[in-house]
Design a protein around this motif. Structure first.
Motif, PDB file in Angstrom:
ATOM      1  N   THR A   1       0.843  -1.199   0.000  1.00  0.00           N
ATOM      2  CA  THR A   1       0.000   0.000   0.000  1.00  0.00           C
ATOM      3  C   THR A   1       0.881   1.254   0.000  1.00  0.00           C
ATOM      4  O   THR A   1       0.640   2.190  -0.777  1.00  0.00           O
ATOM      5  CB  THR A   1      -0.947  -0.015   1.221  1.00  0.00           C
ATOM      6  OG1 THR A   1      -1.697  -1.232   1.188  1.00  0.00           O
ATOM      7  CG2 THR A   1      -1.894   1.161   1.206  1.00  0.00           C
ATOM      8  N   GLN A   2       1.914   1.248   0.844  1.00  0.00           N
ATOM      9  CA  GLN A   2       2.823   2.418   0.894  1.00  0.00           C
ATOM     10  C   GLN A   2       3.503   2.619  -0.464  1.00  0.00           C
ATOM     11  O   GLN A   2       3.645   3.748  -0.939  1.00  0.00           O
ATOM     12  CB  GLN A   2       3.905   2.227   1.969  1.00  0.00           C
ATOM     13  CG  GLN A   2       3.379   2.095   3.382  1.00  0.00           C
ATOM     14  CD  GLN A   2       2.896   3.415   3.993  1.00  0.00           C
ATOM     15  OE1 GLN A   2       2.861   4.444   3.324  1.00  0.00           O
ATOM     16  NE2 GLN A   2       2.475   3.365   5.253  1.00  0.00           N
ATOM     17  N   ARG A   3       3.889   1.502  -1.096  1.00  0.00           N
ATOM     18  CA  ARG A   3       4.564   1.585  -2.402  1.00  0.00           C
ATOM     19  C   ARG A   3       3.613   2.193  -3.447  1.00  0.00           C
ATOM     20  O   ARG A   3       4.011   3.037  -4.253  1.00  0.00           O
ATOM     21  CB  ARG A   3       5.018   0.182  -2.839  1.00  0.00           C
ATOM     22  CG  ARG A   3       5.784   0.145  -4.170  1.00  0.00           C
ATOM     23  CD  ARG A   3       6.147  -1.278  -4.586  1.00  0.00           C
ATOM     24  NE  ARG A   3       5.004  -2.137  -4.787  1.00  0.00           N
ATOM     25  CZ  ARG A   3       4.194  -2.107  -5.845  1.00  0.00           C
ATOM     26  NH1 ARG A   3       4.399  -1.225  -6.805  1.00  0.00           N
ATOM     27  NH2 ARG A   3       3.169  -2.933  -5.939  1.00  0.00           N
TER      28      ARG A   3
ATOM     29  N   PRO B   1       3.926   7.414  -5.261  1.00  0.00           N
ATOM     30  CA  PRO B   1       3.965   8.397  -6.366  1.00  0.00           C
ATOM     31  C   PRO B   1       3.048   9.596  -6.135  1.00  0.00           C
ATOM     32  O   PRO B   1       3.382  10.726  -6.516  1.00  0.00           O
ATOM     33  CB  PRO B   1       3.484   7.593  -7.584  1.00  0.00           C
ATOM     34  CG  PRO B   1       3.699   6.160  -7.223  1.00  0.00           C
ATOM     35  CD  PRO B   1       3.568   6.069  -5.731  1.00  0.00           C
ATOM     36  N   LEU B   2       1.912   9.355  -5.486  1.00  0.00           N
ATOM     37  CA  LEU B   2       1.004  10.481  -5.202  1.00  0.00           C
ATOM     38  C   LEU B   2       1.640  11.409  -4.168  1.00  0.00           C
ATOM     39  O   LEU B   2       1.616  12.636  -4.306  1.00  0.00           O
ATOM     40  CB  LEU B   2      -0.351   9.958  -4.690  1.00  0.00           C
ATOM     41  CG  LEU B   2      -1.410  11.030  -4.469  1.00  0.00           C
ATOM     42  CD1 LEU B   2      -1.883  11.611  -5.805  1.00  0.00           C
ATOM     43  CD2 LEU B   2      -2.607  10.477  -3.702  1.00  0.00           C
ATOM     44  N   ARG B   3       2.253  10.806  -3.150  1.00  0.00           N
ATOM     45  CA  ARG B   3       2.895  11.623  -2.112  1.00  0.00           C
ATOM     46  C   ARG B   3       4.100  12.374  -2.662  1.00  0.00           C
ATOM     47  O   ARG B   3       4.438  13.459  -2.161  1.00  0.00           O
ATOM     48  CB  ARG B   3       3.316  10.747  -0.937  1.00  0.00           C
ATOM     49  CG  ARG B   3       2.137  10.035  -0.310  1.00  0.00           C
ATOM     50  CD  ARG B   3       2.487   9.407   1.001  1.00  0.00           C
ATOM     51  NE  ARG B   3       2.332  10.363   2.072  1.00  0.00           N
ATOM     52  CZ  ARG B   3       2.194  10.047   3.350  1.00  0.00           C
ATOM     53  NH1 ARG B   3       2.224   8.789   3.716  1.00  0.00           N
ATOM     54  NH2 ARG B   3       2.049  10.964   4.259  1.00  0.00           N
ATOM     55  N   ALA B   4       4.715  11.804  -3.690  1.00  0.00           N
ATOM     56  CA  ALA B   4       5.861  12.490  -4.296  1.00  0.00           C
ATOM     57  C   ALA B   4       5.389  13.671  -5.151  1.00  0.00           C
ATOM     58  O   ALA B   4       6.107  14.654  -5.320  1.00  0.00           O
ATOM     59  CB  ALA B   4       6.660  11.506  -5.152  1.00  0.00           C
ATOM     60  N   ALA B   5       4.181  13.570  -5.688  1.00  0.00           N
ATOM     61  CA  ALA B   5       3.694  14.605  -6.608  1.00  0.00           C
ATOM     62  C   ALA B   5       3.203  15.855  -5.888  1.00  0.00           C
ATOM     63  O   ALA B   5       3.269  16.957  -6.442  1.00  0.00           O
ATOM     64  CB  ALA B   5       2.565  14.024  -7.475  1.00  0.00           C
ATOM     65  N   VAL B   6       2.657  15.689  -4.685  1.00  0.00           N
ATOM     66  CA  VAL B   6       2.145  16.845  -3.928  1.00  0.00           C
ATOM     67  C   VAL B   6       2.485  16.687  -2.449  1.00  0.00           C
ATOM     68  O   VAL B   6       2.462  15.564  -1.937  1.00  0.00           O
ATOM     69  CB  VAL B   6       0.590  16.993  -4.015  1.00  0.00           C
ATOM     70  CG1 VAL B   6       0.163  17.811  -5.192  1.00  0.00           C
ATOM     71  CG2 VAL B   6      -0.113  15.667  -3.983  1.00  0.00           C
ATOM     72  N   PRO B   7       2.761  17.803  -1.761  1.00  0.00           N
ATOM     73  CA  PRO B   7       3.035  17.696  -0.322  1.00  0.00           C
ATOM     74  C   PRO B   7       1.767  17.255   0.423  1.00  0.00           C
ATOM     75  O   PRO B   7       0.684  17.824   0.215  1.00  0.00           O
ATOM     76  CB  PRO B   7       3.421  19.122   0.085  1.00  0.00           C
ATOM     77  CG  PRO B   7       3.642  19.870  -1.194  1.00  0.00           C
ATOM     78  CD  PRO B   7       2.876  19.182  -2.269  1.00  0.00           C
TER      79      PRO B   7
END
Ligand SMILES: Cc1cc2nc3c(=O)[nH]c(=O)nc-3n(C[C@H](O)[C@H](O)[C@H](O)COP(=O)(O)OP(=O)(O)OC[C@H]3O[C@@H](n4cnc5c(N)ncnc54)[C@H](O)[C@@H]3O)c2cc1C
Length: 413
Positions: free
Chosen positions: A269-271, A275-281
Protein backbone atom coordinates in the motif's frame (compact mmCIF):
# COMPACT_ATOMS: atom_id res chain seq x y z
CA UNK A 1 -58.88 9.21 8.19
CA UNK A 2 -59.87 5.82 9.65
CA UNK A 3 -57.76 3.89 12.18
CA UNK A 4 -54.95 1.61 11.08
CA UNK A 5 -55.46 -1.93 12.41
CA UNK A 6 -53.15 -4.52 13.95
CA UNK A 7 -50.00 -2.43 14.34
CA UNK A 8 -47.83 -3.10 17.39
CA UNK A 9 -45.60 -0.03 17.07
CA UNK A 10 -46.69 3.57 17.67
CA UNK A 11 -49.03 5.21 15.18
CA UNK A 12 -48.69 8.97 15.47
CA UNK A 13 -50.43 11.97 13.95
CA UNK A 14 -49.41 15.65 13.95
CA UNK A 15 -49.72 17.02 17.48
CA UNK A 16 -49.25 13.60 19.17
CA UNK A 17 -46.47 13.20 21.72
CA UNK A 18 -43.42 11.79 19.94
CA UNK A 19 -44.58 12.73 16.42
CA UNK A 20 -41.78 15.25 15.82
CA UNK A 21 -39.15 12.93 17.34
CA UNK A 22 -40.23 10.16 15.02
CA UNK A 23 -39.66 12.43 12.00
CA UNK A 24 -36.21 13.53 13.11
CA UNK A 25 -33.11 12.30 11.29
CA UNK A 26 -29.64 13.23 10.08
CA UNK A 27 -30.91 15.59 7.39
CA UNK A 28 -32.50 18.64 9.02
CA UNK A 29 -33.66 20.35 5.81
CA UNK A 30 -37.10 19.74 4.32
CA UNK A 31 -38.43 17.10 6.76
CA UNK A 32 -41.27 14.75 5.92
CA UNK A 33 -44.70 16.11 6.92
CA UNK A 34 -46.93 13.03 6.87
CA UNK A 35 -50.51 12.78 8.15
CA UNK A 36 -49.54 9.54 9.84
CA UNK A 37 -46.25 8.01 10.93
CA UNK A 38 -46.09 4.31 11.74
CA UNK A 39 -43.18 3.27 13.99
CA UNK A 40 -43.03 -0.28 12.66
CA UNK A 41 -41.74 -3.09 14.90
CA UNK A 42 -42.22 -6.07 12.57
CA UNK A 43 -42.79 -7.09 8.96
CA UNK A 44 -46.51 -7.37 9.80
CA UNK A 45 -46.54 -3.71 10.90
CA UNK A 46 -44.91 -2.70 7.60
CA UNK A 47 -47.52 -4.64 5.62
CA UNK A 48 -50.30 -2.96 7.64
CA UNK A 49 -48.85 0.51 6.86
CA UNK A 50 -48.37 -0.26 3.17
CA UNK A 51 -51.91 -1.68 2.92
CA UNK A 52 -53.39 1.34 4.70
CA UNK A 53 -51.69 3.72 2.26
CA UNK A 54 -52.90 1.66 -0.72
CA UNK A 55 -56.47 1.36 0.58
CA UNK A 56 -56.70 5.12 1.12
CA UNK A 57 -54.81 6.17 -2.00
CA UNK A 58 -52.17 7.92 0.11
CA UNK A 59 -48.52 8.64 -0.76
CA UNK A 60 -46.03 6.45 1.14
CA UNK A 61 -42.42 7.00 2.19
CA UNK A 62 -39.90 5.18 4.39
CA UNK A 63 -37.37 6.69 6.77
CA UNK A 64 -34.53 4.93 8.58
CA UNK A 65 -31.73 7.37 9.44
CA UNK A 66 -32.84 10.36 7.39
CA UNK A 67 -29.41 10.60 5.68
CA UNK A 68 -30.87 10.33 2.21
CA UNK A 69 -34.21 12.06 2.37
CA UNK A 70 -34.62 13.63 -1.04
CA UNK A 71 -38.24 14.50 -1.71
CA UNK A 72 -40.16 15.23 1.50
CA UNK A 73 -43.59 13.72 1.97
CA UNK A 74 -46.45 16.24 2.24
CA UNK A 75 -49.30 14.28 3.82
CA UNK A 76 -49.68 10.52 3.48
CA UNK A 77 -48.02 7.73 5.46
CA UNK A 78 -44.44 7.57 6.69
CA UNK A 79 -42.99 4.23 7.78
CA UNK A 80 -40.32 4.78 10.41
CA UNK A 81 -38.09 1.69 10.55
CA UNK A 82 -35.77 2.60 13.43
CA UNK A 83 -37.17 -0.11 15.77
CA UNK A 84 -36.50 -2.92 13.28
CA UNK A 85 -32.75 -3.32 13.64
CA UNK A 86 -32.19 -7.07 13.85
CA UNK A 87 -28.87 -8.37 12.41
CA UNK A 88 -28.08 -12.06 11.92
CA UNK A 89 -24.74 -13.18 10.49
CA UNK A 90 -24.36 -16.64 8.96
CA UNK A 91 -20.56 -16.98 9.04
CA UNK A 92 -20.46 -20.25 7.09
CA UNK A 93 -22.51 -18.83 4.22
CA UNK A 94 -20.86 -15.38 4.63
CA UNK A 95 -24.26 -13.71 4.53
CA UNK A 96 -25.92 -11.19 6.82
CA UNK A 97 -29.67 -10.74 7.17
CA UNK A 98 -30.63 -7.22 8.23
CA UNK A 99 -34.00 -5.82 9.13
CA UNK A 100 -35.24 -2.60 7.54
CA UNK A 101 -33.92 -0.15 10.16
CA UNK A 102 -30.39 -1.55 10.57
CA UNK A 103 -27.47 0.84 10.22
CA UNK A 104 -24.02 -0.04 8.89
CA UNK A 105 -22.32 0.32 12.30
CA UNK A 106 -24.30 -2.65 13.62
CA UNK A 107 -23.50 -4.86 10.63
CA UNK A 108 -19.82 -3.93 10.61
CA UNK A 109 -19.55 -4.88 14.31
CA UNK A 110 -21.52 -8.14 13.95
CA UNK A 111 -19.57 -9.24 10.85
CA UNK A 112 -16.21 -8.38 12.45
CA UNK A 113 -16.83 -11.03 15.14
CA UNK A 114 -16.47 -13.59 12.34
CA UNK A 115 -13.59 -11.93 10.47
CA UNK A 116 -16.00 -10.64 7.83
CA UNK A 117 -16.87 -7.23 6.39
CA UNK A 118 -19.95 -5.83 4.61
CA UNK A 119 -19.86 -3.43 1.63
CA UNK A 120 -20.37 -0.49 4.02
CA UNK A 121 -19.67 3.15 3.22
CA UNK A 122 -18.16 6.23 4.79
CA UNK A 123 -20.80 6.87 7.48
CA UNK A 124 -21.64 4.21 10.11
CA UNK A 125 -25.05 5.81 10.78
CA UNK A 126 -26.37 5.31 7.23
CA UNK A 127 -29.16 2.74 6.85
CA UNK A 128 -28.17 -0.52 5.14
CA UNK A 129 -31.37 -0.90 3.14
CA UNK A 130 -31.58 2.67 1.80
CA UNK A 131 -27.88 2.61 0.83
CA UNK A 132 -28.16 -0.75 -0.89
CA UNK A 133 -31.35 0.09 -2.77
CA UNK A 134 -29.42 2.99 -4.35
CA UNK A 135 -26.36 0.93 -5.38
CA UNK A 136 -23.96 1.59 -2.52
CA UNK A 137 -20.31 2.60 -2.98
CA UNK A 138 -18.32 1.38 0.00
CA UNK A 139 -14.97 2.03 1.65
CA UNK A 140 -13.57 -0.95 -0.32
CA UNK A 141 -15.84 -0.43 -3.33
CA UNK A 142 -13.24 -1.23 -5.99
CA UNK A 143 -12.67 -4.62 -4.38
CA UNK A 144 -16.16 -5.53 -3.10
CA UNK A 145 -18.23 -3.96 -5.89
CA UNK A 146 -21.62 -2.30 -5.47
CA UNK A 147 -23.55 -3.25 -2.33
CA UNK A 148 -26.50 -3.98 -4.66
CA UNK A 149 -24.43 -6.63 -6.46
CA UNK A 150 -24.07 -8.53 -3.17
CA UNK A 151 -27.80 -8.79 -2.33
CA UNK A 152 -29.03 -12.38 -2.13
CA UNK A 153 -32.70 -11.75 -1.32
CA UNK A 154 -35.12 -9.01 -0.33
CA UNK A 155 -38.25 -9.24 1.78
CA UNK A 156 -40.74 -6.79 0.31
CA UNK A 157 -43.93 -5.61 2.02
CA UNK A 158 -46.83 -5.21 -0.38
CA UNK A 159 -50.51 -4.58 0.44
CA UNK A 160 -51.18 -8.32 0.08
CA UNK A 161 -48.33 -9.39 2.38
CA UNK A 162 -44.61 -10.16 2.35
CA UNK A 163 -42.92 -11.33 -0.82
CA UNK A 164 -39.52 -13.06 -0.51
CA UNK A 165 -37.88 -11.72 -3.67
CA UNK A 166 -34.92 -13.59 -5.18
CA UNK A 167 -33.33 -13.91 -8.60
CA UNK A 168 -35.39 -17.06 -9.11
CA UNK A 169 -38.75 -15.89 -7.75
CA UNK A 170 -39.12 -12.44 -9.38
CA UNK A 171 -36.16 -11.62 -11.65
CA UNK A 172 -37.40 -8.18 -12.73
CA UNK A 173 -38.35 -6.94 -9.24
CA UNK A 174 -35.09 -8.39 -7.87
CA UNK A 175 -33.17 -6.47 -10.56
CA UNK A 176 -34.95 -3.17 -9.78
CA UNK A 177 -34.51 -3.43 -6.00
CA UNK A 178 -30.74 -3.61 -6.51
CA UNK A 179 -29.89 -0.07 -7.65
CA UNK A 180 -33.20 1.55 -8.57
CA UNK A 181 -35.21 1.46 -5.33
CA UNK A 182 -38.55 -0.09 -4.44
CA UNK A 183 -41.66 -0.35 -6.62
CA UNK A 184 -44.20 2.37 -5.65
CA UNK A 185 -46.35 1.56 -2.63
CA UNK A 186 -43.98 -1.09 -1.23
CA UNK A 187 -41.27 -1.16 1.46
CA UNK A 188 -38.39 -3.48 2.25
CA UNK A 189 -38.63 -5.32 5.58
CA UNK A 190 -35.32 -7.23 5.37
CA UNK A 191 -32.39 -8.04 3.07
CA UNK A 192 -29.70 -10.69 2.83
CA UNK A 193 -26.28 -9.38 1.77
CA UNK A 194 -23.02 -11.21 1.07
CA UNK A 195 -20.06 -10.46 3.33
CA UNK A 196 -16.38 -10.58 2.43
CA UNK A 197 -13.47 -12.14 4.35
CA UNK A 198 -11.82 -8.85 5.33
CA UNK A 199 -10.56 -8.24 8.89
CA UNK A 200 -7.90 -5.57 8.62
CA UNK A 201 -7.10 -2.84 6.11
CA UNK A 202 -4.38 -0.27 5.54
CA UNK A 203 -5.59 3.23 5.14
CA UNK A 204 -5.94 6.75 6.32
CA UNK A 205 -6.52 10.29 5.16
CA UNK A 206 -3.71 12.37 3.65
CA UNK A 207 -4.26 16.13 3.85
CA UNK A 208 -3.30 18.54 1.06
CA UNK A 209 -3.24 22.31 1.62
CA UNK A 210 -5.28 24.68 -0.55
CA UNK A 211 -2.36 25.89 -2.68
CA UNK A 212 -1.58 22.31 -3.76
CA UNK A 213 -5.16 21.19 -4.50
CA UNK A 214 -4.99 21.92 -8.28
CA UNK A 215 -1.79 19.85 -8.48
CA UNK A 216 -3.41 17.12 -6.39
CA UNK A 217 -6.34 16.81 -8.81
CA UNK A 218 -3.96 16.52 -11.76
CA UNK A 219 -1.77 13.98 -9.95
CA UNK A 220 -4.81 11.99 -8.77
CA UNK A 221 -5.92 11.53 -12.36
CA UNK A 222 -2.56 10.02 -13.35
CA UNK A 223 -2.18 8.02 -10.15
CA UNK A 224 -5.60 6.36 -10.39
CA UNK A 225 -5.08 5.36 -14.02
CA UNK A 226 -3.34 2.14 -13.01
CA UNK A 227 -4.14 0.98 -9.48
CA UNK A 228 -5.01 -2.56 -8.36
CA UNK A 229 -8.59 -2.99 -7.25
CA UNK A 230 -7.63 -3.81 -3.67
CA UNK A 231 -7.00 -0.07 -3.23
CA UNK A 232 -10.00 2.25 -3.10
CA UNK A 233 -9.57 6.01 -2.74
CA UNK A 234 -11.42 9.26 -2.94
CA UNK A 235 -10.90 12.98 -2.40
CA UNK A 236 -12.98 15.30 -0.27
CA UNK A 237 -12.15 19.03 -0.37
CA UNK A 238 -13.78 21.75 1.68
CA UNK A 239 -13.23 24.95 3.65
CA UNK A 240 -13.24 23.69 7.26
CA UNK A 241 -15.04 26.06 9.62
CA UNK A 242 -13.05 27.91 12.24
CA UNK A 243 -14.72 26.11 15.14
CA UNK A 244 -13.28 24.51 18.28
CA UNK A 245 -14.62 21.02 17.42
CA UNK A 246 -12.64 20.98 14.13
CA UNK A 247 -9.12 19.42 14.45
CA UNK A 248 -6.46 22.17 14.72
CA UNK A 249 -4.70 21.26 11.44
CA UNK A 250 -7.95 21.76 9.48
CA UNK A 251 -9.62 24.60 11.38
CA UNK A 252 -10.37 27.65 9.23
CA UNK A 253 -8.52 26.24 6.18
CA UNK A 254 -9.43 24.88 2.76
CA UNK A 255 -8.01 21.36 2.72
CA UNK A 256 -8.36 18.32 0.48
CA UNK A 257 -8.25 14.88 2.07
CA UNK A 258 -7.23 11.84 0.06
CA UNK A 259 -8.97 8.90 1.73
CA UNK A 260 -7.30 5.56 1.14
CA UNK A 261 -8.42 2.02 2.06
CA UNK A 262 -6.50 -1.03 0.91
CA UNK A 263 -6.55 -4.75 1.64
CA UNK A 264 -2.96 -5.02 0.36
CA UNK A 265 -0.05 -5.36 2.76
CA UNK A 266 1.36 -2.27 4.48
CA UNK A 267 4.46 -2.33 2.25
CA UNK A 268 2.44 -2.75 -0.94
CA UNK A 269 0.00 0.00 0.00
CA UNK A 270 2.82 2.42 0.89
CA UNK A 271 4.56 1.59 -2.40
CA UNK A 272 1.39 2.29 -4.38
CA UNK A 273 0.71 5.57 -2.58
CA UNK A 274 4.33 6.82 -2.87
CA UNK A 275 3.97 8.40 -6.37
CA UNK A 276 1.00 10.48 -5.20
CA UNK A 277 2.90 11.62 -2.11
CA UNK A 278 5.86 12.49 -4.30
CA UNK A 279 3.69 14.60 -6.61
CA UNK A 280 2.14 16.85 -3.93
CA UNK A 281 3.03 17.70 -0.32
CA UNK A 282 0.78 15.74 2.03
CA UNK A 283 0.46 15.43 5.78
CA UNK A 284 -0.96 12.48 7.67
CA UNK A 285 -0.09 8.81 7.61
CA UNK A 286 -1.51 5.47 6.63
CA UNK A 287 -1.90 2.81 9.29
CA UNK A 288 -3.21 -0.70 9.73
CA UNK A 289 -6.68 -0.75 11.27
CA UNK A 290 -9.51 -3.22 11.78
CA UNK A 291 -12.21 -2.97 9.12
CA UNK A 292 -14.56 -2.12 12.00
CA UNK A 293 -12.78 1.28 12.13
CA UNK A 294 -12.77 1.88 8.37
CA UNK A 295 -15.25 4.75 8.57
CA UNK A 296 -12.75 6.75 10.68
CA UNK A 297 -10.81 7.32 7.44
CA UNK A 298 -13.67 9.57 6.28
CA UNK A 299 -14.58 11.03 9.69
CA UNK A 300 -17.99 12.20 8.41
CA UNK A 301 -19.79 14.53 10.82
CA UNK A 302 -22.26 12.61 12.97
CA UNK A 303 -24.36 15.60 14.05
CA UNK A 304 -27.58 16.20 12.08
CA UNK A 305 -27.49 19.26 9.82
CA UNK A 306 -29.37 20.70 6.81
CA UNK A 307 -27.71 19.99 3.47
CA UNK A 308 -28.29 19.75 -0.23
CA UNK A 309 -26.17 18.02 -2.82
CA UNK A 310 -25.90 16.31 -6.15
CA UNK A 311 -23.51 14.16 -8.18
CA UNK A 312 -22.63 12.79 -11.55
CA UNK A 313 -20.76 9.72 -12.74
CA UNK A 314 -17.92 10.76 -15.07
CA UNK A 315 -16.76 9.02 -18.25
CA UNK A 316 -13.33 10.52 -17.52
CA UNK A 317 -11.76 12.98 -15.11
CA UNK A 318 -10.73 15.51 -17.72
CA UNK A 319 -8.54 18.43 -16.57
CA UNK A 320 -11.46 20.69 -17.55
CA UNK A 321 -13.63 18.92 -14.94
CA UNK A 322 -11.06 19.62 -12.24
CA UNK A 323 -10.79 23.26 -13.36
CA UNK A 324 -14.58 23.75 -13.34
CA UNK A 325 -14.94 22.08 -9.95
CA UNK A 326 -12.35 24.37 -8.37
CA UNK A 327 -13.58 27.49 -10.16
CA UNK A 328 -17.27 27.06 -9.32
CA UNK A 329 -17.31 25.13 -6.04
CA UNK A 330 -13.71 25.49 -4.77
CA UNK A 331 -12.19 27.80 -2.15
CA UNK A 332 -13.60 30.97 -3.71
CA UNK A 333 -17.23 29.76 -3.80
CA UNK A 334 -19.71 32.13 -2.10
CA UNK A 335 -21.01 29.27 0.09
CA UNK A 336 -19.25 26.26 1.61
CA UNK A 337 -19.09 23.43 -0.92
CA UNK A 338 -17.83 19.93 -0.11
CA UNK A 339 -16.34 18.59 -3.32
CA UNK A 340 -16.13 14.82 -3.62
CA UNK A 341 -14.28 12.71 -6.17
CA UNK A 342 -14.43 8.94 -5.81
CA UNK A 343 -12.26 6.63 -7.88
CA UNK A 344 -14.49 3.79 -9.17
CA UNK A 345 -13.66 0.92 -11.54
CA UNK A 346 -12.36 -2.47 -10.45
CA UNK A 347 -15.15 -4.73 -9.19
CA UNK A 348 -17.64 -1.85 -9.53
CA UNK A 349 -17.28 -2.02 -13.31
CA UNK A 350 -17.82 -5.79 -13.64
CA UNK A 351 -21.35 -7.02 -14.34
CA UNK A 352 -22.83 -8.86 -11.33
CA UNK A 353 -23.61 -12.59 -11.46
CA UNK A 354 -27.33 -11.69 -11.44
CA UNK A 355 -28.26 -8.54 -13.39
CA UNK A 356 -29.19 -5.48 -11.33
CA UNK A 357 -30.26 -1.90 -11.95
CA UNK A 358 -27.02 -0.09 -11.11
CA UNK A 359 -26.51 2.53 -13.85
CA UNK A 360 -23.22 3.70 -15.38
CA UNK A 361 -21.26 0.91 -13.70
CA UNK A 362 -18.29 1.40 -15.98
CA UNK A 363 -17.81 5.05 -14.93
CA UNK A 364 -14.26 5.53 -13.63
CA UNK A 365 -15.11 8.42 -11.27
CA UNK A 366 -17.98 9.93 -9.29
CA UNK A 367 -18.05 13.71 -8.80
CA UNK A 368 -20.25 15.05 -5.99
CA UNK A 369 -20.91 18.36 -4.33
CA UNK A 370 -22.70 19.15 -1.08
CA UNK A 371 -23.47 22.38 0.77
CA UNK A 372 -25.25 23.43 3.88
CA UNK A 373 -28.74 24.76 3.27
CA UNK A 374 -28.72 28.47 4.03
CA UNK A 375 -32.24 29.47 2.99
CA UNK A 376 -31.03 31.00 -0.29
CA UNK A 377 -30.87 29.53 -3.78
CA UNK A 378 -27.06 29.92 -3.92
CA UNK A 379 -26.07 26.31 -3.10
CA UNK A 380 -28.52 24.83 -5.61
CA UNK A 381 -27.44 27.35 -8.27
CA UNK A 382 -23.73 26.56 -7.79
CA UNK A 383 -24.36 22.83 -7.89
CA UNK A 384 -26.32 23.15 -11.13
CA UNK A 385 -23.61 25.39 -12.59
CA UNK A 386 -21.02 22.72 -11.83
CA UNK A 387 -23.16 19.94 -13.30
CA UNK A 388 -23.70 22.02 -16.46
CA UNK A 389 -19.96 22.72 -16.78
CA UNK A 390 -19.03 19.01 -16.55
CA UNK A 391 -21.94 17.82 -18.73
CA UNK A 392 -19.64 16.84 -21.66
CA UNK A 393 -18.00 14.22 -19.36
CA UNK A 394 -21.15 13.23 -17.42
CA UNK A 395 -22.90 9.90 -17.64
CA UNK A 396 -25.65 10.82 -15.17
CA UNK A 397 -26.19 10.65 -11.41
CA UNK A 398 -26.11 7.73 -9.00
CA UNK A 399 -29.06 7.79 -6.56
CA UNK A 400 -27.12 7.71 -3.29
CA UNK A 401 -25.41 11.10 -3.43
CA UNK A 402 -28.47 13.21 -4.21
CA UNK A 403 -29.66 15.21 -1.25
CA UNK A 404 -32.67 17.48 -1.21
CA UNK A 405 -32.45 18.54 -4.84
CA UNK A 406 -36.19 18.96 -5.02
CA UNK A 407 -36.08 21.51 -2.21
CA UNK A 408 -33.14 23.28 -3.83
CA UNK A 409 -35.14 23.66 -7.02
CA UNK A 410 -38.06 25.10 -5.07
CA UNK A 411 -35.88 27.75 -3.47
CA UNK A 412 -34.56 28.72 -6.86
CA UNK A 413 -38.01 29.52 -8.23
C1 LIG B 1 -22.74 11.61 5.60
C2 LIG B 1 -23.16 10.67 4.49
C3 LIG B 1 -22.28 9.69 4.02
C4 LIG B 1 -22.67 8.82 3.01
N1 LIG B 1 -21.79 7.88 2.54
C5 LIG B 1 -22.14 7.06 1.53
C6 LIG B 1 -21.22 6.10 0.99
O1 LIG B 1 -20.07 5.99 1.44
N2 LIG B 1 -21.63 5.32 -0.04
C7 LIG B 1 -22.89 5.40 -0.54
O2 LIG B 1 -23.23 4.65 -1.48
N3 LIG B 1 -23.79 6.28 -0.05
C8 LIG B 1 -23.44 7.12 0.96
N4 LIG B 1 -24.34 8.04 1.44
C9 LIG B 1 -25.66 8.11 0.81
C10 LIG B 1 -26.65 7.13 1.48
O3 LIG B 1 -26.34 5.81 1.13
C11 LIG B 1 -28.06 7.44 0.97
O4 LIG B 1 -28.38 8.75 1.35
C12 LIG B 1 -29.11 6.46 1.50
O5 LIG B 1 -30.33 6.69 0.82
C13 LIG B 1 -29.35 6.63 2.98
O6 LIG B 1 -30.26 5.66 3.43
P1 LIG B 1 -30.89 5.80 4.89
O7 LIG B 1 -31.87 4.73 5.06
O8 LIG B 1 -29.78 5.94 5.86
O9 LIG B 1 -31.58 7.23 4.83
P2 LIG B 1 -33.14 7.61 4.83
O10 LIG B 1 -33.17 9.08 4.54
O11 LIG B 1 -33.79 7.14 6.06
O12 LIG B 1 -33.71 6.81 3.61
C14 LIG B 1 -33.32 7.21 2.32
C15 LIG B 1 -34.26 6.62 1.30
O13 LIG B 1 -34.03 5.21 1.24
C16 LIG B 1 -35.22 4.54 0.97
N5 LIG B 1 -35.43 3.51 2.01
C17 LIG B 1 -34.78 3.39 3.19
N6 LIG B 1 -35.21 2.29 3.85
C18 LIG B 1 -36.15 1.73 3.07
C19 LIG B 1 -36.97 0.57 3.19
N7 LIG B 1 -36.92 -0.23 4.27
N8 LIG B 1 -37.84 0.28 2.19
C20 LIG B 1 -37.92 1.08 1.10
N9 LIG B 1 -37.17 2.19 0.92
C21 LIG B 1 -36.29 2.49 1.90
C22 LIG B 1 -36.31 5.55 0.92
O14 LIG B 1 -36.54 5.94 -0.41
C23 LIG B 1 -35.74 6.74 1.64
O15 LIG B 1 -36.26 7.94 1.18
C24 LIG B 1 -23.97 8.93 2.44
C25 LIG B 1 -24.86 9.91 2.91
C26 LIG B 1 -24.46 10.78 3.91
C27 LIG B 1 -25.41 11.86 4.37
Amino acid sequence: MSAIDNVEGPVLRPGDDGFDDELSGYQLAHPHRPDLVVGVTSAADVVAAVRYAADHGLPLAVQTSGHGREVPLAGGVLISTRRMDGVRVDPAARVVRVEAGTRWAQVVAAAAEHGLAPPSGSAPGVGVVGYTLGGGIGVLARELGWASDRVRSVELAMPVGIRHVTAGSDPEVFRTLRGAGTPPGTAVTAMEIELAPVERIHGGALSVAQEHVPALLAAYRDWTADLPEFLTSSIGALPYPDLPMVPAHLRGRYVAQVRIASTGSAAETQRLVAPLRAAVPTTGALAELPYAQAATIFAEPDQPHPYTGTNTMLREFDPAVAAAALEITGPGAPVMCVLGLRHLGGALARPPAVPDAVAHRDAPYLLSVLSLVDGTDVPGRLHRELMDAVAPWSLGPTPNFRFGEEAAREWAR
